[in-house]
Write an enzyme that holds these catalytic residues in place. Structure first.
Site, PDB file in Angstrom:
ATOM      1  N   LYS A 167      36.415  11.480  28.019  1.00  0.00           N
ATOM      2  CA  LYS A 167      36.107  10.632  27.363  1.00  0.00           C
ATOM      3  C   LYS A 167      35.043   9.773  27.260  1.00  0.00           C
ATOM      4  O   LYS A 167      34.322   9.243  26.751  1.00  0.00           O
ATOM      5  CB  LYS A 167      37.281  10.101  26.491  1.00  0.00           C
ATOM      6  N   SER A 190       6.203  17.073  23.894  1.00  0.00           N
ATOM      7  CA  SER A 190       8.071  17.163  23.729  1.00  0.00           C
ATOM      8  C   SER A 190       8.331  17.212  22.248  1.00  0.00           C
ATOM      9  O   SER A 190       7.869  18.201  21.613  1.00  0.00           O
ATOM     10  CB  SER A 190       8.419  15.819  24.575  1.00  0.00           C
TER      11      SER A 190
END
Lengths: 301, 191
Positions: free
Chosen positions: A177, A125
């Site tokens: 948000k 990764s």
């Protein structure tokens, strides 16, 4: 008077030597700088790649991006370092930290310095992302590599909060948000937005691999294995994800060969021990950061 | 006795100085000196390890090296207290003389020259004559050992031979115990 002079000289000697010793310990990485010589710099990337600054008792096995980038910069600035061997033993980690390190490596290579990656037990990764910014990748046959993909993990603690009687009141300036909040389930729209981010990051990962492995693996072939799977070093060689099979010393030899250095050219570990961080003084700051928590973080792991 | 006089005295007039310190027992100052010597030595030793590119620093995680060092320093203070009591006890059993507090203070001061070994070694290593530094560091160790004998002798008011015996006995006893343990394990005897 005589006694005071003797003790004074002794104290002065100790003070000077304390300063010299601390300087020697703190600048351990710079020791052995060769005047007019040529050396190979080794940068070790061990553990989970993290962007967090500081380092203490809890960070013994994490690879801090700031420290690694500093070492790369050091290699760039030092004329005696002609090539760098990256020794990576990492399962990946922060996407941003991996990108930052890779960018710094690209700059190092633009200066004409060769970068060789030596994979340890694991280079998956984010670790592989970084490896793609090198001129040559050497893996061991049994190294675990690949895991090309992006993951974002969110925890939904809504049920738990209900059981313990915690209800969060949210006042927000926009509907997204508190996207990813642990106190409620994701909405479909939020899920789509986050999937877009993951998808975009995945595309960036593919671009990085295709750029680093240009001419060695096609996009089609890459897409076949870029589904997050891990592969062995030998499989990676067959796929074109690495360039050769060998150990750390083979990587050093490769670095000498590509940089045109003699066989006995010295090796210097650039990100050695940091005196102040090793005292573990920043451990409280780290804990505080962990408690505050950043609930969303892209990870290449 | 002032700080300067005590430091100078331990280095150049050890017998009289250590006798005086063992009688007056300035515990706080003695422990502070011992801690300073231990901690400064730790820094010098670490610098030497870095200079010599020590394998220990590569094998152990960086944090572990310092944790071990700091734990070692704290343990050495504890060990000092235990050893002082033990030496006093041995002396009381054999010669009927005891002064644990005096021994502790005198041993703390006796460690002072030990602060010179590692920095001299390091300085000479930097100057390219590491072998000379190693020899001098060894001589400093011998100096400290001699001072420890004097410290015990003056604290307990015994002869030099008796002081050496008192100092050696705990080590000898441990060695006998260890040997017995090893022999027991090797012979496969069940305890």
């Amino acid at each position: 008077m005589n006694k005071k002079l003797v003790v004074g000289v002794l104290v002065l000697f100790l003070a000077v030597m304390t300063i010299v010793s601390l300087w020697g310990i703190t600048n351990a990485g710079g020791r052995g700088k060769l005047a007019g010589g040529s050396a190979i710099g080794v940068i070790e990337i061990n553990g989970v790649i993290s962007g967090e600054t500081g380092g203490g008792l809890l960070s013994g096995y994490s690879a801090n991006a700031m420290d690694i980038m500093e070492s790369i910069r050091q290699a760039r600035e030092r004329e005696d370092i002609k090539a760098v061997v990256l020794r990576i033993d990492s399962p990946g980690g922060s996407a941003v930290a991996s990108q930052e390190i890779a960018l710094e490596l690209d700059r190092l290579r633009q200066e004409g310095k060769k970068v060789i990656t030596s994979m340890g037990d694991m280079c998956t990764s984010g670790g592989y992302w970084i490896a793609c910014s090198s001129d040559y990748i050497m893996a061991n046959g049994a190294t675990l590599t690949g895991s090309i993909g992006v993951i974002m993990q969110l925890s939904n603690l809504e049920g738990l909060y209900e059981k313990v009687g915690i209800k969060e009141e949210v006042i927000k300036s926009g509907k997204h948000k508190d996207m990813g909040s642990a106190t409620r389930t994701l909405t479909e729209e939020e899920r789509r937005l986050l999937e877009d981010i993951v998808g975009d990051s995945y595309d960036q990962f593919l671009d990085q691999v295709l750029k680093g492995r240009s001419g060695k693996i096609s996009r089609e072939k890459l897409l076949e294995v870029a589904d997050g799977r891990i592969i062995s070093g030998r499989q990676a060689l067959e796929l074109g994800l690495v360039d050769g099979i060998g150990n750390y010393y083979d990587a050093l030899d490769k670095a000498r060969e590509t940089a045109g250095l003699p066989e006995d050219s010295p090796v210097e570990i650039l990100n050695g021990i940091d005196f102040w961080k090793s005292l573990g003084l920043s451990v409280l700051g780290e804990l505080s950061e962990q408690v505050q928590g950043r609930f969303i973080e892209l990870r290449y792991q | 006795m002032s700080f300067t006089e005590s430091i100078y005295g331990v280095l150049f007039e050890p017998a009289a100085t250590l006798r005086d310190l063992a009688e007056n027992k300035p515990y706080g100052r003695a422990l502070l000196i011992f801690l300073a010597v231990t901690l400064l030595s730790l820094i010098f030793e670490q610098a030497l390890m870095v200079y010599n590119d020590s394998e220990t620093l590569k094998i152990l995680p960086a944090n572990a090296v310092w944790m071990f060092n700091i734990l070692g320093a704290l343990l050495s203070v504890l060990l000092l207290l235990v050893i002082s009591g033990l030496l006093s006890l041995i002396s009381e059993i054999i010669y009927g003389k005891f002064n644990a507090g005096g021994i502790m203070v005198a041993l703390c001061y006796a460690s002072i020259p030990g602060i010179l070994g590692p920095p001299v070694h390091y300085a000479l290593s930097l100057a390219g004559v590491e072998w000379l530094g190693a020899i001098l560091a060894l001589l400093v160790m011998v100096w400290v050992l001699v001072l420890q004998v004097i410290a015990v002798r003056e604290s307990l008011q015994v002869t030099t031979g008796q002081a050496i015996l008192i100092l050696v006995l705990p080590g000898l006893f441990s060695l006998i115990l260890l040997t017995a343990l090893v022999v027991t394990v090797l012979l496969g005897v069940n305890i």
